[in-house]
Design an enzyme around this catalytic site. Structure first.
Site, PDB file in Angstrom:
ATOM      1  CB  CYS A  20      -5.399  36.197  25.723  1.00  0.00           C
ATOM      2  SG  CYS A  20      -4.679  37.836  25.958  1.00  0.00           S
ATOM      3  CE  LYS A  24       1.417  34.940  11.422  1.00  0.00           C
ATOM      4  NZ  LYS A  24       1.480  34.187  12.698  1.00  0.00           N
ATOM      5  NE  ARG A  45       5.618  29.085  14.944  1.00  0.00           N
ATOM      6  CZ  ARG A  45       5.991  29.485  16.169  1.00  0.00           C
ATOM      7  NH1 ARG A  45       7.273  29.475  16.500  1.00  0.00           N
ATOM      8  NH2 ARG A  45       5.107  29.894  17.047  1.00  0.00           N
ATOM      9  CB  CYS A  54     -11.090  36.782  27.885  1.00  0.00           C
ATOM     10  SG  CYS A  54     -11.316  38.581  27.850  1.00  0.00           S
ATOM     11  CD  GLN A  63      -1.094  29.698  11.049  1.00  0.00           C
ATOM     12  OE1 GLN A  63      -0.899  29.045  12.060  1.00  0.00           O
ATOM     13  NE2 GLN A  63      -0.989  31.015  10.999  1.00  0.00           N
ATOM     14  CB  CYS A 115      -9.723  43.126  23.438  1.00  0.00           C
ATOM     15  SG  CYS A 115      -8.050  42.580  23.823  1.00  0.00           S
ATOM     16  CB  CYS A 156      -4.801  43.240  30.191  1.00  0.00           C
ATOM     17  SG  CYS A 156      -5.884  41.782  30.214  1.00  0.00           S
TER      18      CYS A 156
END
Length: 370
Positions: free
Chosen positions: A350, A214, A167, A362, A91, A343, A346
């Protein structure tokens, strides 16, 4: 069962062995721990891992593509991931933070008196003036170096690049931050110019390289996200990016708001549901035939299979779910979906770990060590 999840896909010229991607994530882990985390995720069966925030300039934050040390680091990641039959995407990221303006905050960050949560709004306040005041010559240098960075990423072993549409790309795209009156500001076409030039620079250097984008979408009514592209502006941005050379879109909510909006917990008032950002994929789907990757609270194999089989999305990207259980793909493919550590969204270890400078972890890891 789960035939679509398990099926290969031509993702902008790159063949994925299945439809599951590890979404770009700033893991914040020490080198050896990061390599082991990525090895486990790759071994768990996902098709591709996207390494988040790979700087395009020689002096950006994070390991540099321009140094032998940085090249060695990324090559080690590539070898580790490829050994598990998984592909790797970089990325490409250009910060929109005003480095001179950040200096005053460095002591507080280093001593941990200033948390990431406290730092974030302080930096966001500087984005608009910084983007608006950048000289055109500097803009041209930055957009062109996306091409150089992409070449170096390929040399380091990456199979694909993703242009980080948040960004700097996202801030130029946003009328909330971009108040320029030259050819980079004003109309949506002008505000798209920075991103278009960055993509074009890669395409000129590497005519065959798959380029993911993205696509950060800003929502109004209610308002979420400050950078990125307004939903109503997508019909301008998507064709321009496609013409520049983008081969696929990774669609999500725009950043520069609360991190708990772009990484929403299950109790989030607007984005608490499974597949919370897929509605933005629907809008992009109406504008392009290119592959679309959806993201946002994806945990349930039955739900994901339905979205893929219907053609709503072509790939499903996960970060928190593959952090909670790297073996999610293999468990799904082997008929053991009921054994998945789902997952809980919560955000305790993370997002919480990242904000507390502990790195992304996690709650299941904590339980396993007891």
């Amino acid at each position: 069962m789960y035939e679509t999840i398990h099926s290969p896909l031509n993702y902008g010229g790159l063949t994925l062995k299945n439809r599951i991607i590890f979404a770009p994530t700033s893991l914040g882990l020490p080198r050896e721990e990061m390599l082991e985390r990525l090895r486990r995720i790759a071994a768990g069966g996902c098709a591709m891992i996207i390494i988040g925030d790979v700087p395009v300039l020689p002096h950006g934050f994070g390991p540099s593509l321009y140094t032998s040390k940085g090249q060695k680091f990324y090559r080690e990641i590539a070898d580790t991931v490829h050994e598990q039959g998984c592909l790797l995407c970089a990325q490409l990221h250009q910060s929109d933070s005003d480095l001179k303006g950040m200096i005053r905050y460095i002591p507080g960050v280093l001593t941990k008196r200033l948390s990431m949560e406290e730092l974030r709004p302080l930096l966001n306040q500087q984005v608009g003036p910084y983007i608006t005041g950048l000289p055109e010559k500097k803009i041209a240098r930055i957009t062109q170096v996306f091409g150089t960075a992409a070449e170096l990423a390929v040399q380091a072993g990456f199979d694909m690049v993703q242009v980080h549409g948040d960004r700097m790309c996202g801030s130029f795209s946003s009328s909330l931050f971009n108040h320029r009156t030259d050819r980079y500001g004003g109309s949506p076409e002008n505000r798209a110019r920075f991103a278009v030039e960055a993509v074009s620079a890669i395409r000129r250097r590497l005519p065959e390289l798959p380029i993911d984008y993205k696509l950060a979408v800003r929502q109004e009514n209610p308002h979420y996200g400050n950078a990125g592209v307004l939903e109503s502006e997508l019909p301008v941005f998507v064709p321009l990016l496609e013409q520049a050379g983008v081969t696929s879109f990774h669609v999500t909510l725009a950043d520069h708001g609360e991190l708990s909006d772009t990484i929403p917990p299950k109790k989030h008032p607007e984005f608490g549901q499974e597949g919370c950002f897929l509605k933005f994929c629907d809008e992009v789907r109406n504008l392009t035939l290119l592959p679309i990757c959806g993201v946002g609270g994806l945990t349930d194999p039955d739900f994901i299979e339905q979205q893929l089989a219907s053609g709503r999305i072509d790939c499903a990207a996960m970060s928190r779910q593959l952090t909670a259980d790297p073996d999610w793909p293999n468990k799904v493919f082997s008929g053991h979906a009921g054994e998945i550590h789902r997952c809980a969204r919560c955000n305790k270890e993370c997002l919480g770990g990242m904000m507390a400078h502990r790195g992304v972890h996690c709650i299941y890891e904590r339980k396993e060590t007891k």
